[in-house]
Design a protein around this motif. Sequence first.
Motif, mmCIF file in Angstrom:
data_model
loop_
_atom_site.group_PDB
_atom_site.id
_atom_site.type_symbol
_atom_site.label_atom_id
_atom_site.label_comp_id
_atom_site.label_asym_id
_atom_site.label_seq_id
_atom_site.Cartn_x
_atom_site.Cartn_y
_atom_site.Cartn_z
ATOM 1 N N LEU A 103 16.428 40.445 3.907
ATOM 2 C CA LEU A 103 16.086 39.103 3.744
ATOM 3 C C LEU A 103 15.085 38.723 4.450
ATOM 4 C CD1 LEU A 103 19.788 37.589 4.903
ATOM 5 C CD2 LEU A 103 18.498 37.679 2.612
ATOM 6 N N VAL A 104 14.101 37.961 4.188
ATOM 7 C CA VAL A 104 12.837 37.940 4.586
ATOM 8 C C VAL A 104 12.430 36.288 4.958
ATOM 9 C CG1 VAL A 104 10.244 38.024 4.403
ATOM 10 C CG2 VAL A 104 11.798 39.573 3.172
ATOM 11 N N GLY A 105 12.226 36.162 6.100
ATOM 12 C CA GLY A 105 11.932 35.026 6.454
ATOM 13 C C GLY A 105 10.477 34.569 6.880
ATOM 14 N N LEU A 106 9.557 33.678 5.980
ATOM 15 C CA LEU A 106 8.266 33.503 5.886
ATOM 16 C C LEU A 106 8.158 32.160 6.538
ATOM 17 C CD1 LEU A 106 7.721 34.272 1.805
ATOM 18 C CD2 LEU A 106 7.002 35.729 4.075
ATOM 19 N N THR A 119 24.940 31.503 0.269
ATOM 20 C CA THR A 119 25.191 32.081 -0.859
ATOM 21 C C THR A 119 24.205 33.484 -0.690
ATOM 22 O OG1 THR A 119 25.706 30.308 -2.328
ATOM 23 C CG2 THR A 119 25.246 32.250 -3.384
ATOM 24 N N LEU A 120 22.952 33.301 -0.575
ATOM 25 C CA LEU A 120 22.087 34.423 -0.595
ATOM 26 C C LEU A 120 22.492 35.460 0.714
ATOM 27 C CD1 LEU A 120 18.280 32.938 -0.641
ATOM 28 C CD2 LEU A 120 19.905 34.200 -2.342
ATOM 29 N N VAL A 121 23.016 34.976 1.746
ATOM 30 C CA VAL A 121 23.353 36.012 3.187
ATOM 31 C C VAL A 121 24.697 36.532 2.517
ATOM 32 C CG1 VAL A 121 24.026 35.986 5.209
ATOM 33 C CG2 VAL A 121 21.954 34.641 4.640
ATOM 34 N N GLU A 122 25.586 35.889 1.976
ATOM 35 C CA GLU A 122 26.692 36.265 1.555
ATOM 36 C C GLU A 122 26.630 37.556 0.664
ATOM 37 O OE1 GLU A 122 29.288 33.179 0.263
ATOM 38 O OE2 GLU A 122 29.770 32.501 2.263
ATOM 39 N N ASP A 164 17.187 38.836 -7.264
ATOM 40 C CA ASP A 164 16.619 38.321 -6.016
ATOM 41 C C ASP A 164 16.818 37.033 -5.850
ATOM 42 O OD1 ASP A 164 15.756 41.035 -5.469
ATOM 43 O OD2 ASP A 164 13.896 41.044 -6.449
ATOM 44 N N GLY A 165 16.611 36.443 -4.685
ATOM 45 C CA GLY A 165 16.558 35.158 -4.750
ATOM 46 C C GLY A 165 15.582 34.329 -3.444
ATOM 47 N N VAL A 166 15.463 33.057 -3.572
ATOM 48 C CA VAL A 166 14.449 32.269 -2.747
ATOM 49 C C VAL A 166 15.213 31.195 -2.278
ATOM 50 C CG1 VAL A 166 12.202 31.111 -2.518
ATOM 51 C CG2 VAL A 166 12.296 33.144 -3.852
ATOM 52 N N PHE A 167 15.016 30.953 -0.948
ATOM 53 C CA PHE A 167 15.806 29.623 -0.311
ATOM 54 C C PHE A 167 14.476 28.863 0.408
ATOM 55 C CE2 PHE A 167 17.499 27.320 3.344
ATOM 56 C CZ PHE A 167 18.353 26.459 2.729
ATOM 57 N N ARG A 168 14.284 27.755 0.200
ATOM 58 C CA ARG A 168 13.099 26.825 0.508
ATOM 59 C C ARG A 168 13.921 26.124 1.614
ATOM 60 N NH1 ARG A 168 12.621 27.259 -4.691
ATOM 61 N NH2 ARG A 168 10.456 27.799 -5.387
ATOM 62 N N MET A 169 13.435 26.395 2.951
ATOM 63 C CA MET A 169 14.038 25.606 4.229
ATOM 64 C C MET A 169 13.254 24.449 4.014
ATOM 65 S SD MET A 169 15.226 28.250 6.984
ATOM 66 C CE MET A 169 16.182 27.103 7.851
ATOM 67 N N THR A 170 11.902 24.446 4.481
ATOM 68 C CA THR A 170 11.116 23.246 4.759
ATOM 69 C C THR A 170 9.774 23.423 3.916
ATOM 70 O OG1 THR A 170 9.905 24.220 6.466
ATOM 71 C CG2 THR A 170 12.064 22.951 6.952
ATOM 72 N N ARG A 171 8.982 22.803 3.975
ATOM 73 C CA ARG A 171 7.583 22.919 3.279
ATOM 74 C C ARG A 171 6.875 24.026 3.870
ATOM 75 N NH1 ARG A 171 4.817 20.258 -0.179
ATOM 76 N NH2 ARG A 171 2.356 20.278 -0.139
ATOM 77 N N GLU A 172 7.211 24.481 5.145
ATOM 78 C CA GLU A 172 6.459 25.730 5.895
ATOM 79 C C GLU A 172 7.494 26.919 5.999
ATOM 80 O OE1 GLU A 172 6.271 22.599 7.813
ATOM 81 O OE2 GLU A 172 4.060 22.285 7.059
ATOM 82 N N ARG A 173 8.487 26.823 5.576
ATOM 83 C CA ARG A 173 9.574 27.973 5.748
ATOM 84 C C ARG A 173 10.247 28.213 4.336
ATOM 85 N NH1 ARG A 173 11.660 28.652 11.655
ATOM 86 N NH2 ARG A 173 9.767 27.754 12.923
ATOM 87 N N ALA A 174 10.369 29.548 4.265
ATOM 88 C CA ALA A 174 11.261 30.088 3.298
ATOM 89 C C ALA A 174 12.207 31.367 3.659
ATOM 90 C CB ALA A 174 10.525 30.311 1.934
ATOM 91 N N VAL A 175 13.168 31.551 2.811
ATOM 92 C CA VAL A 175 14.018 32.987 3.111
ATOM 93 C C VAL A 175 13.905 33.601 1.603
ATOM 94 C CG1 VAL A 175 15.977 33.673 3.708
ATOM 95 C CG2 VAL A 175 15.486 31.817 5.029
ATOM 96 N N LEU A 176 13.750 34.681 1.683
ATOM 97 C CA LEU A 176 13.636 35.495 0.360
ATOM 98 C C LEU A 176 14.908 36.573 0.591
ATOM 99 C CD1 LEU A 176 10.038 36.275 -0.020
ATOM 100 C CD2 LEU A 176 10.915 34.420 -1.033
ATOM 101 N N HIS A 177 15.523 36.761 -0.408
ATOM 102 C CA HIS A 177 16.638 37.863 -0.579
ATOM 103 C C HIS A 177 16.043 38.900 -1.769
ATOM 104 C CE1 HIS A 177 20.445 39.587 -2.525
ATOM 105 N NE2 HIS A 177 20.284 40.106 -1.150
ATOM 106 N N LEU A 178 15.659 40.296 -1.106
ATOM 107 C CA LEU A 178 15.280 41.065 -2.042
ATOM 108 C C LEU A 178 16.746 42.316 -1.809
ATOM 109 C CD1 LEU A 178 11.674 41.774 -0.683
ATOM 110 C CD2 LEU A 178 12.659 40.521 -2.720
ATOM 111 N N ALA A 179 17.348 42.364 -2.999
ATOM 112 C CA ALA A 179 18.588 43.172 -3.487
ATOM 113 C C ALA A 179 18.185 44.580 -3.672
ATOM 114 C CB ALA A 179 19.337 42.494 -4.682
ATOM 115 N N ASP A 180 18.705 45.368 -3.320
ATOM 116 C CA ASP A 180 18.659 46.710 -3.596
ATOM 117 C C ASP A 180 17.470 47.476 -3.141
ATOM 118 O OD1 ASP A 180 19.642 49.179 -4.561
ATOM 119 O OD2 ASP A 180 19.330 48.896 -6.678
ATOM 120 N N VAL A 181 16.934 47.002 -2.047
ATOM 121 C CA VAL A 181 15.504 47.778 -1.277
ATOM 122 C C VAL A 181 15.966 47.935 -0.048
ATOM 123 C CG1 VAL A 181 14.162 46.738 -3.253
ATOM 124 C CG2 VAL A 181 14.785 45.557 -1.104
#
Length: 182
Positions: free
Chosen positions: A75-78, A57-60, A102-119
Motif C-alpha cells: 500500500l502506498v500513501g502519496l 476494501t483495498l486494505v482488506e 491493483d487499486g487507487v483510493f483518492r482521499m483528498t485532492r492532495e492525498r491518495a492510496v495505491l494498492h499494488l497486489a502481488d509485489v
Amino acid sequence: TPERGRLDGPGPGLGRERARMRGLAPGHSGNSPLRTIRRTMSAGTAPVSDDPRKLRTLVERASTLALQHEVPSVLVGLIAPRGDRRFPDFVDYVESALRVEDGVFRMTRERAVLHLADVARDTAVETLSRVLARFQDEFPSAAETTYESYFVEIVPGAGEQTVKDVLPQLFGAEPATEDAVH
C-alpha cells in the motif's frame, strides 16, 4: 448550387436557422451541445475523493492476499504539495497504468492510496518511479514533479491488517518506510 464545406449551410439565412435549431446561435435558451461540452469539461471527470468504504476494501484485499494466499502486497500513501494542480491528473494516470488487480483510493485532492497486489516493496518503488517518469515525459512541466510517498508492505504472516493499522503509516504519522517519488 451550394458549395460543400460551408459552415452556414445552403443559401442565405438557412445556416443561422439551422444553428438556432441546434442551440448554437446566440439567444437560444435550450441546452446547446456547446454548453453541454463546457459543463462537462469544467465539471471534470474524476472525483476529488472516493467513498471511504473503498479504502477499507483495498486494505482488506491486501490483508486477504497475504493471509489466505501468502502473496505480498504494498500500500502506498502519496502526498502532493498543497495546491498542486497536477496531482489529480497524476493519480488518474497511475490508475490507468495499473493492472486490474491493483487499486487507487483518492482521499483528498492532495492525498491518495495505491494498492499494488502481488509485489514486494522494491518492485512497488520501481513501478511508481517508472510511472512518474512516463507521466513527466507525456505531460512536461517547468517544475519537477515530486510527491512524498510512504510504502507499507503487507506480507504473509503479518496477521490481519485494518485501515486503523495501516493509515497512520501511509501518511507518516507512524514510522514506515518513506521515499520521495521523483
